[in-house]
Design an enzyme around this catalytic site. Structure first.
Site, PDB file in Angstrom:
ATOM      1  N   TYR A 107       9.537  10.427  -7.134  1.00  0.00           N
ATOM      2  CA  TYR A 107       8.802  10.644  -5.870  1.00  0.00           C
ATOM      3  C   TYR A 107       7.405  11.157  -6.189  1.00  0.00           C
ATOM      4  O   TYR A 107       7.247  12.050  -7.045  1.00  0.00           O
ATOM      5  CB  TYR A 107       9.517  11.678  -4.995  1.00  0.00           C
ATOM      6  N   SER A 108       6.421  10.620  -5.480  1.00  0.00           N
ATOM      7  CA  SER A 108       5.051  11.117  -5.635  1.00  0.00           C
ATOM      8  C   SER A 108       4.978  12.535  -5.096  1.00  0.00           C
ATOM      9  O   SER A 108       5.506  12.820  -4.014  1.00  0.00           O
ATOM     10  CB  SER A 108       4.074  10.262  -4.822  1.00  0.00           C
ATOM     11  N   CYS A 150      -1.576   3.476  -2.597  1.00  0.00           N
ATOM     12  CA  CYS A 150      -0.188   3.926  -2.801  1.00  0.00           C
ATOM     13  C   CYS A 150       0.653   3.562  -1.587  1.00  0.00           C
ATOM     14  O   CYS A 150       0.240   3.775  -0.451  1.00  0.00           O
ATOM     15  CB  CYS A 150      -0.149   5.430  -3.031  1.00  0.00           C
ATOM     16  N   GLU A 206      -0.441   2.466  -7.230  1.00  0.00           N
ATOM     17  CA  GLU A 206       0.971   2.802  -7.397  1.00  0.00           C
ATOM     18  C   GLU A 206       1.691   2.302  -6.159  1.00  0.00           C
ATOM     19  O   GLU A 206       1.695   2.962  -5.118  1.00  0.00           O
ATOM     20  CB  GLU A 206       1.135   4.310  -7.566  1.00  0.00           C
ATOM     21  N   TYR A 221       5.169   0.034  -4.458  1.00  0.00           N
ATOM     22  CA  TYR A 221       6.572  -0.337  -4.700  1.00  0.00           C
ATOM     23  C   TYR A 221       7.009  -1.404  -3.709  1.00  0.00           C
ATOM     24  O   TYR A 221       6.506  -1.453  -2.609  1.00  0.00           O
ATOM     25  CB  TYR A 221       7.475   0.894  -4.532  1.00  0.00           C
TER      26      TYR A 221
HETATM   27  P1  NAP Z   1       6.647   2.521   6.552  1.00  0.00           P
HETATM   28  O1  NAP Z   1       6.514   3.735   7.386  1.00  0.00           O
HETATM   29  O2  NAP Z   1       7.865   1.682   6.693  1.00  0.00           O
HETATM   30  O3  NAP Z   1       5.433   1.553   6.701  1.00  0.00           O
HETATM   31  C1  NAP Z   1       4.132   2.003   6.671  1.00  0.00           C
HETATM   32  C2  NAP Z   1       3.254   0.973   7.340  1.00  0.00           C
HETATM   33  O4  NAP Z   1       3.054  -0.145   6.486  1.00  0.00           O
HETATM   34  C3  NAP Z   1       3.860   0.420   8.631  1.00  0.00           C
HETATM   35  O5  NAP Z   1       2.836   0.415   9.587  1.00  0.00           O
HETATM   36  C4  NAP Z   1       4.277  -0.977   8.251  1.00  0.00           C
HETATM   37  O6  NAP Z   1       4.206  -1.875   9.351  1.00  0.00           O
HETATM   38  C5  NAP Z   1       3.192  -1.319   7.280  1.00  0.00           C
HETATM   39  N1  NAP Z   1       3.484  -2.520   6.500  1.00  0.00           N
HETATM   40  C6  NAP Z   1       4.630  -3.226   6.401  1.00  0.00           C
HETATM   41  N2  NAP Z   1       4.438  -4.307   5.625  1.00  0.00           N
HETATM   42  C7  NAP Z   1       3.152  -4.279   5.231  1.00  0.00           C
HETATM   43  C8  NAP Z   1       2.350  -5.134   4.440  1.00  0.00           C
HETATM   44  N3  NAP Z   1       2.845  -6.232   3.863  1.00  0.00           N
HETATM   45  N4  NAP Z   1       1.072  -4.814   4.258  1.00  0.00           N
HETATM   46  C9  NAP Z   1       0.553  -3.701   4.830  1.00  0.00           C
HETATM   47  N5  NAP Z   1       1.247  -2.862   5.599  1.00  0.00           N
HETATM   48  C10 NAP Z   1       2.549  -3.142   5.790  1.00  0.00           C
HETATM   49  O7  NAP Z   1       6.470   2.971   5.058  1.00  0.00           O
HETATM   50  P2  NAP Z   1       7.454   3.806   4.149  1.00  0.00           P
HETATM   51  O8  NAP Z   1       8.865   3.520   4.481  1.00  0.00           O
HETATM   52  O9  NAP Z   1       7.011   5.208   4.151  1.00  0.00           O
HETATM   53  O10 NAP Z   1       7.229   3.082   2.788  1.00  0.00           O
HETATM   54  C11 NAP Z   1       6.194   3.305   1.973  1.00  0.00           C
HETATM   55  C12 NAP Z   1       6.472   2.610   0.680  1.00  0.00           C
HETATM   56  O11 NAP Z   1       5.729   3.277  -0.272  1.00  0.00           O
HETATM   57  C13 NAP Z   1       7.919   2.641   0.220  1.00  0.00           C
HETATM   58  O12 NAP Z   1       8.207   1.383  -0.346  1.00  0.00           O
HETATM   59  C14 NAP Z   1       7.936   3.696  -0.832  1.00  0.00           C
HETATM   60  O13 NAP Z   1       8.884   3.472  -1.856  1.00  0.00           O
HETATM   61  C15 NAP Z   1       6.541   3.553  -1.355  1.00  0.00           C
HETATM   62  N6  NAP Z   1       6.025   4.765  -1.936  1.00  0.00           N
HETATM   63  C16 NAP Z   1       5.464   4.652  -3.099  1.00  0.00           C
HETATM   64  C17 NAP Z   1       5.016   5.753  -3.696  1.00  0.00           C
HETATM   65  C18 NAP Z   1       4.417   5.616  -4.998  1.00  0.00           C
HETATM   66  O14 NAP Z   1       3.932   4.580  -5.289  1.00  0.00           O
HETATM   67  N7  NAP Z   1       4.433   6.605  -5.823  1.00  0.00           N
HETATM   68  C19 NAP Z   1       5.066   6.985  -3.108  1.00  0.00           C
HETATM   69  C20 NAP Z   1       5.614   7.070  -1.883  1.00  0.00           C
HETATM   70  C21 NAP Z   1       6.097   5.919  -1.283  1.00  0.00           C
HETATM   71  P3  NAP Z   1       5.456  -2.465  10.176  1.00  0.00           P
HETATM   72  O15 NAP Z   1       6.680  -1.760   9.698  1.00  0.00           O
HETATM   73  O16 NAP Z   1       5.139  -2.166  11.598  1.00  0.00           O
HETATM   74  O17 NAP Z   1       5.464  -3.932   9.907  1.00  0.00           O
END
Ligand code: NAP
Length: 389
Positions: free
Chosen positions: A168-169, A347, A387, A389
């Site tokens: 986790y970040s 991210c 970063e 996913y």
């Molecule tokens: P979320 O709340 O489900 O979505 C955030 C926003 O992104 C929503 O508005 C969603 O729109 C939109 N979205 C969906 N598909 C997209 C696309 N192709 N391009 C641009 N925007 C899009 O987000 P979350 O569940 O918090 O997920 C965040 C992601 O980041 C997870 O996969 C998590 O694993 C990852 N993450 C990565 C890191 C890291 O890299 N270290 C840290 C934290 C989180 P709609 O749902 O309305 O379509």
């Protein structure tokens, strides 16, 4: 240094635009200056800049866009050959960045101090801010902004084996939310998906979202050097986050603008920061009140642009995604990127990457540049940090 003198075959009536830093009288020395000179005086100007310790940022024929410029190149007279933009490394310190102080075989046992929802009423799903006490470890589990930690959830998997760790970040600065330097916070969305008509809950994210203060948790790390901030107080920082991808951005913004954190870290950010945040609904925006507050307190240094996918529409009538906001602001973003002090951090969802590339491709093309060539250069210069996913 490479400079663009694309029209060097013409007569000597040509005029060049030189962008320079640290050159001129005391007041002007800190600022970036743009000087137009006729070709016959160009060599003399270069010598003068060099003698006075100035830094040439770019040289281009007047009226034409400057190439994306090197940060610390020695001043030199323009050469007819170079029309390609060049980039040099920006200072991102990797020194003293702790890595793997605790490994899965012998994790640190942290204690949960708080766990609360970050969502407003009507939001979709569950996203919590969870803080762990790190005191008492030998070595002390320290970390810096932009790193991640591993969590090993309690219990066993379907084969009866202990669960593997999930990364986790980190969402707190190295000083922690309480400034005491002995806590770490995470921003966790409970993963949920449907399978064969059944709702499946993510093992670790559910474990974390349900956890009570006082509970003991196995923690590993820290890990990661991709998302470190530059040390330069004058850097410009563009942040592109979707959902919980906001975690590292929160650490940067606290480091830049949170009064107690600024006092503690002694790092007095003077550059410009621009956050693009994507969330499905207004109620799903994370740490929104803090960011609004920073914007009101530091209007010259911080800009905050939201893409609220299920409430706003893009130009084509579809869901407003972060790449649509990037597209709307692409020229300005691109001109920030032309400044060698600018870093971009991305991210969150991997799905945003193609759209952002598309927007940058169009903005670069408008300046006669090729994004597919520039992006790897930015990456090499440690100014493009991803970063996803
Ligand atoms: P979320 O709340 O489900 O979505 C955030 C926003 O992104 C929503 O508005 C969603 O729109 C939109 N979205 C969906 N598909 C997209 C696309 N192709 N391009 C641009 N925007 C899009 O987000 P979350 O569940 O918090 O997920 C965040 C992601 O980041 C997870 O996969 C998590 O694993 C990852 N993450 C990565 C890191 C890291 O890299 N270290 C840290 C934290 C989180 P709609 O749902 O309305 O379509």
């Amino acid at each position: 240094m490479r400079v663009s003198t694309a029209t060097s075959g013409r007569s000597d009536s040509r005029v060049f635009t030189v962008v320079v830093q640290g050159y001129g009288t005391a007041l002007a020395r800190n600022a970036e200056r743009t000087i137009n000179v006729p070709f016959c005086r160009l060599q003399a100007l270069m010598q003068s800049i060099s003698q006075l310790g100035g830094k040439v940022i770019s040289v281009s024929p007047a009226g034409e866009p400057a190439p994306v410029a090197p940060a610390a190149a020695a001043p030199a007279a323009p050469t007819p050959a170079a029309a390609k933009p060049a980039l040099s490394k920006a200072a991102v310190s990797h020194a003293d960045v702790p890595v793997n102080l605790y490994k899965p075989k012998d994790p640190f046992i942290g204690t949960v101090t708080e766990n609360y929802s970050l969502l407003a009423e009507g939001a979709i799903g569950r996203v919590n801010h969870i803080t762990f006490d790190l005191s008492g470890g030998d070595p002390h589990l320290r970390y810096v902004e932009g790193q991640s930690i591993g969590i090993i959830p309690d219990g066993t998997d379907a084969n009866g084996k202990p669960h593997k760790l999930r990364l986790y970040s980190i969402a707190s600065t190295r000083h922690g939310d309480n400034m005491a330097g002995d806590t770490v916070s995470l921003c966790v969305r409970q993963l949920q998906y449907e399978k064969d008509g059944e709702t499946i809950n993510g093992v670790c994210s559910t474990f974390l979202c349900d956890i009570e203060p006082g509970a003991k948790v196995k923690i590993t790390g820290p890990v990661g050097k991709e998302m470190l901030l530059p040390e330069d107080e004058d850097a410009n920082i563009i942040m592109l986050a979707t959902g919980t991808g906001i975690a590292p951005m929160r650490t940067y913004l606290r480091r830049m603008f949170e009064p107690a954190e600024r006092e503690k870290n002694g790092w007095h950010f003077k550059g410009k920061a621009w956050l693009f945040m994507g969330a499905p609904t207004t109620a799903n925006l994370l740490y929104d009140a803090d960011f609004e507050h920073y914007q009101s307190q530091f209007p010259d240094n911080f800009r905050y642009t939201k893409a609220i996918s299920r409430e706003q529409q893009n130009a084509k009538g579809g869901r407003m995604y972060i790449q649509d906001r990037v597209s709307e602001n692409a020229d300005e973003i691109f001109s920030w990127i032309e400044n060698p002090k600018t870093h971009v951090y991305m991210c969150g969802l991997r799905g945003m990457e193609p759209g952002i590339d598309e927007a940058m491709t169009a903005a670069a093309a408008a300046k006669g540049l090729t994004w597919a060539e520039l992006r790897p250069q930015l990456k090499k210069a440690e100014r493009w940090h991803v970063e996803t996913y």
